[in-house]
Design a protein around this motif. Structure first.
Motif, mmCIF file in Angstrom:
data_model
loop_
_atom_site.group_PDB
_atom_site.id
_atom_site.type_symbol
_atom_site.label_atom_id
_atom_site.label_comp_id
_atom_site.label_asym_id
_atom_site.label_seq_id
_atom_site.Cartn_x
_atom_site.Cartn_y
_atom_site.Cartn_z
ATOM 1 N N ALA A 210 -16.536 -31.645 -10.955
ATOM 2 C CA ALA A 210 -15.581 -31.022 -11.882
ATOM 3 C C ALA A 210 -16.282 -30.076 -12.849
ATOM 4 O O ALA A 210 -15.733 -29.019 -13.198
ATOM 5 C CB ALA A 210 -14.828 -32.104 -12.656
ATOM 6 N N SER A 211 -17.490 -30.427 -13.282
ATOM 7 C CA SER A 211 -18.204 -29.563 -14.226
ATOM 8 C C SER A 211 -18.483 -28.196 -13.616
ATOM 9 O O SER A 211 -18.390 -27.168 -14.291
ATOM 10 C CB SER A 211 -19.499 -30.228 -14.678
ATOM 11 O OG SER A 211 -20.453 -30.255 -13.629
ATOM 12 N N LEU A 212 -18.827 -28.164 -12.327
ATOM 13 C CA LEU A 212 -19.096 -26.885 -11.656
ATOM 14 C C LEU A 212 -17.819 -26.066 -11.490
ATOM 15 O O LEU A 212 -17.807 -24.852 -11.719
ATOM 16 C CB LEU A 212 -19.738 -27.140 -10.289
ATOM 17 C CG LEU A 212 -21.084 -27.872 -10.305
ATOM 18 C CD1 LEU A 212 -21.563 -28.125 -8.883
ATOM 19 C CD2 LEU A 212 -22.119 -27.074 -11.079
ATOM 20 N N ILE A 213 -16.737 -26.725 -11.113
ATOM 21 C CA ILE A 213 -15.467 -26.011 -10.920
ATOM 22 C C ILE A 213 -14.944 -25.469 -12.242
ATOM 23 O O ILE A 213 -14.516 -24.317 -12.339
ATOM 24 C CB ILE A 213 -14.428 -26.949 -10.268
ATOM 25 C CG1 ILE A 213 -14.916 -27.403 -8.891
ATOM 26 C CG2 ILE A 213 -13.079 -26.254 -10.150
ATOM 27 C CD1 ILE A 213 -14.029 -28.442 -8.238
ATOM 28 N N LEU B 108 -15.465 -28.244 -21.917
ATOM 29 C CA LEU B 108 -15.198 -29.356 -21.011
ATOM 30 C C LEU B 108 -16.212 -29.379 -19.873
ATOM 31 O O LEU B 108 -16.583 -30.457 -19.394
ATOM 32 C CB LEU B 108 -13.778 -29.242 -20.451
ATOM 33 C CG LEU B 108 -13.379 -30.288 -19.405
ATOM 34 C CD1 LEU B 108 -13.374 -31.680 -20.023
ATOM 35 C CD2 LEU B 108 -12.010 -29.963 -18.811
ATOM 36 N N ALA B 109 -16.675 -28.204 -19.451
ATOM 37 C CA ALA B 109 -17.630 -28.138 -18.338
ATOM 38 C C ALA B 109 -18.941 -28.863 -18.662
ATOM 39 O O ALA B 109 -19.338 -29.776 -17.916
ATOM 40 C CB ALA B 109 -17.884 -26.676 -17.966
ATOM 41 N N PRO B 110 -19.653 -28.533 -19.758
ATOM 42 C CA PRO B 110 -20.866 -29.297 -20.064
ATOM 43 C C PRO B 110 -20.579 -30.749 -20.436
ATOM 44 O O PRO B 110 -21.404 -31.634 -20.161
ATOM 45 C CB PRO B 110 -21.487 -28.533 -21.237
ATOM 46 C CG PRO B 110 -20.370 -27.769 -21.846
ATOM 47 C CD PRO B 110 -19.459 -27.423 -20.713
ATOM 48 N N ALA C 24 -9.482 -30.275 -12.361
ATOM 49 C CA ALA C 24 -10.318 -29.103 -12.102
ATOM 50 C C ALA C 24 -9.865 -28.372 -10.840
ATOM 51 O O ALA C 24 -9.877 -27.133 -10.790
ATOM 52 C CB ALA C 24 -11.782 -29.520 -11.984
ATOM 53 N N LEU C 25 -9.435 -29.122 -9.842
ATOM 54 C CA LEU C 25 -9.034 -28.508 -8.576
ATOM 55 C C LEU C 25 -7.690 -27.786 -8.676
ATOM 56 O O LEU C 25 -7.496 -26.746 -8.035
ATOM 57 C CB LEU C 25 -8.962 -29.581 -7.479
ATOM 58 C CG LEU C 25 -10.309 -30.198 -7.063
ATOM 59 C CD1 LEU C 25 -10.090 -31.356 -6.100
ATOM 60 C CD2 LEU C 25 -11.212 -29.141 -6.438
#
Length: 450
Positions: free
Chosen positions: A185-188, A204-206, A111-112
């Motif tokens: 990671a979900s927020l990013i 992938l986020a949820p 995610a980063l």
């Protein structure tokens, strides 16, 4: 929305007696592990192919993480417990936990890094890297097996429901770290998906959020490492289900893109065939007809017909060879430039580039412009033509104005010849309307509104 739903589920778990929601069901536990493994490996395969096409480091890291999750959940546990017969709550718990923590960290790192490029040779390590990592971590923990503490005593697994945060502190620390990685990671990824409109990232986020809250539930009751089934297990599988939806939508987007590319290639092939065949023959007919004796009765008709056919063929070639995502302003500028060169007229183009039109609308408007210009030049003797594209509120307007001889629109009831009928039909299909204002000796104004 996923965060809110998971928080409500977790609060309800805290408020309810744990034993009412827990079930000792090894078969169902095994079935959920198998489903999770299949989904993880399927999506990992899709990410591997995405990396092969795009060479983005994020795709490769996500692929490696999912391979680790897929193998750690069922394969590693089965090998340790069924093949090696180790069920003492040490290696059979610490190795899957260590691998899952590594996988969660990789999800956060992926995610980063965002859309940073990665070396293409990494695709050869999509499976080898996680397998080697599993072997190395397994070998280290195997060597330390005698000194490893008991994470969850197998003969007292039911006691995890007698109080919260049962289990060894290292076990709880690993679960807490995994939960933090997934939730961050979900927020990013949510922000990245909003910017890139990526279907897989959008799901992938949820999925990461649900996986994070599954670890929070495991903090309360670590049933992942027992034969008991609890809310953490259901949340974990729900996260994989969301990931499966993202994978299926990624497949749909991929095959849709492949079909789009195939259509474009076929259109370009047809454009080449028309250019190399039909246009050459029509050019010969036009040149040959111009060389006929002046007293030939049909010389003018043949020459005019050849010129019209050439114009239609060129329009077809341009339409087939153009891209579907070309802006409307660009299409009109290109058509005006070609017509100005062909008929030696002065073109003035004033377009609002912010106006958006789909492929069918762009084609219809371009053909209306070409028909109006050809009529103005051939029948009106126009030397200056102005094309304007503007927008007022929700209404778009295309205007073609010339300084030709004009004609009496109302003399024929406004219907006109086939060219005018064709323009009206194309305008109606936009959907829109076409208006023609003309007076003999004062030029013509064609206005399309949609």
């Amino acid at each position: 929305m996923t965060w809110v739903a998971c928080i409500l589920v977790t609060l309800s778990v805290i408020a309810s007696p744990a034993t009412e929601l827990a079930h000792a069901n090894p078969s169902l536990h095994l079935a959920l592990d198998a489903v999770d493994m299949c989904i993880a490996l399927l999506v990992a395969y899709l990410l591997h192919n995405r990396f092969a096409r795009r060479h983005r480091l994020q795709d490769w890291l996500l692929c490696v993480a999912l391979v680790i999750f897929g193998l750690a959940g069922l394969v590693v546990t089965t090998v340790i417990e069924e093949v090696m017969g180790i069920r003492d709550g040490r290696l059979n718990v610490w190795l899957p936990l260590a691998l899952r923590v590594i996988g969660a960290v990789l999800i956060l790192v992926a995610a980063l890094v965002g859309d940073r490029p990665g070396p293409g040779r990494l695709r050869y390590w999509s499976v080898a890297a996680p397998v080697l990592l599993i072997l190395v971590v397994g070998a280290v923990l195997w060597a330390l097996d005698d000194s490893l503490p008991v994470a969850v005593p197998p003969d007292r697994a039911a006691e995890v429901f007698d109080r919260s945060f049962a289990g060894h502190p290292l076990l709880l620390a690993g679960l807490a770290l995994s939960a933090a990685c997934f939730l961050i990671a979900s927020l990013i990824v949510t922000r990245q998906a909003a910017r890139s409109n990526d279907e897989l990232l959008r799901w992938l986020a949820p999925a990461s959020a649900v996986a994070g809250f599954a670890r929070v539930n495991y903090l309360l009751y670590p049933t992942l490492y027992t034969d008991w089934l609890y809310t953490g297990d259901l949340l974990r599988t729900a996260g994989y289900a969301l990931l499966l939806v993202g994978g299926l939508r990624e497949l749909r987007v991929y095959w849709g893109a492949q079909a789009h590319v195939a259509v474009i290639e076929d259109r370009r092939r047809l454009a080449r065939e028309l250019h190399d065949g039909l246009l050459q023959e029509l050019t010969y007919i036009r040149v040959a007809s111009s060389m006929l004796p002046e007293d030939t009765p049909t010389k003018g008709e043949i020459t005019d017909a050849a010129v019209r056919a050439l114009d239609e063929a060129r329009a077809a070639v341009n339409s087939l060879g153009s891209l579907d995502d070309e802006p409307l302003g660009f299409v009109l500028h290109r058509a005006a430039r070609e017509l100005a060169e062909r008929y030696d007229v002065d073109f003035q183009v004033d377009v609002d580039d912010s106006i958006i039109a789909d492929a069918d609308q762009r084609h219809a408007l371009m053909r209306i412009v070409r028909e109006a210009v050809v009529n103005a030049v051939r029948h009106g003797g126009a030397r200056t033509i102005c094309v304007r594209l503007s927008q007022l509120g929700d209404t778009q307007r295309l205007t073609i104005e010339d300084d030709g001889a004009g004609f009496a629109v109302h003399a024929s009831g406004g219907a006109g010849g086939y060219g005018l009928v064709s323009m009206r039909t194309r305008a109606k299909d936009l959907p829109g309307t076409l208006r023609i204002d003309s007076t003999p000796g004062e030029g013509t104004i064609v206005t399309v509104t949609w």
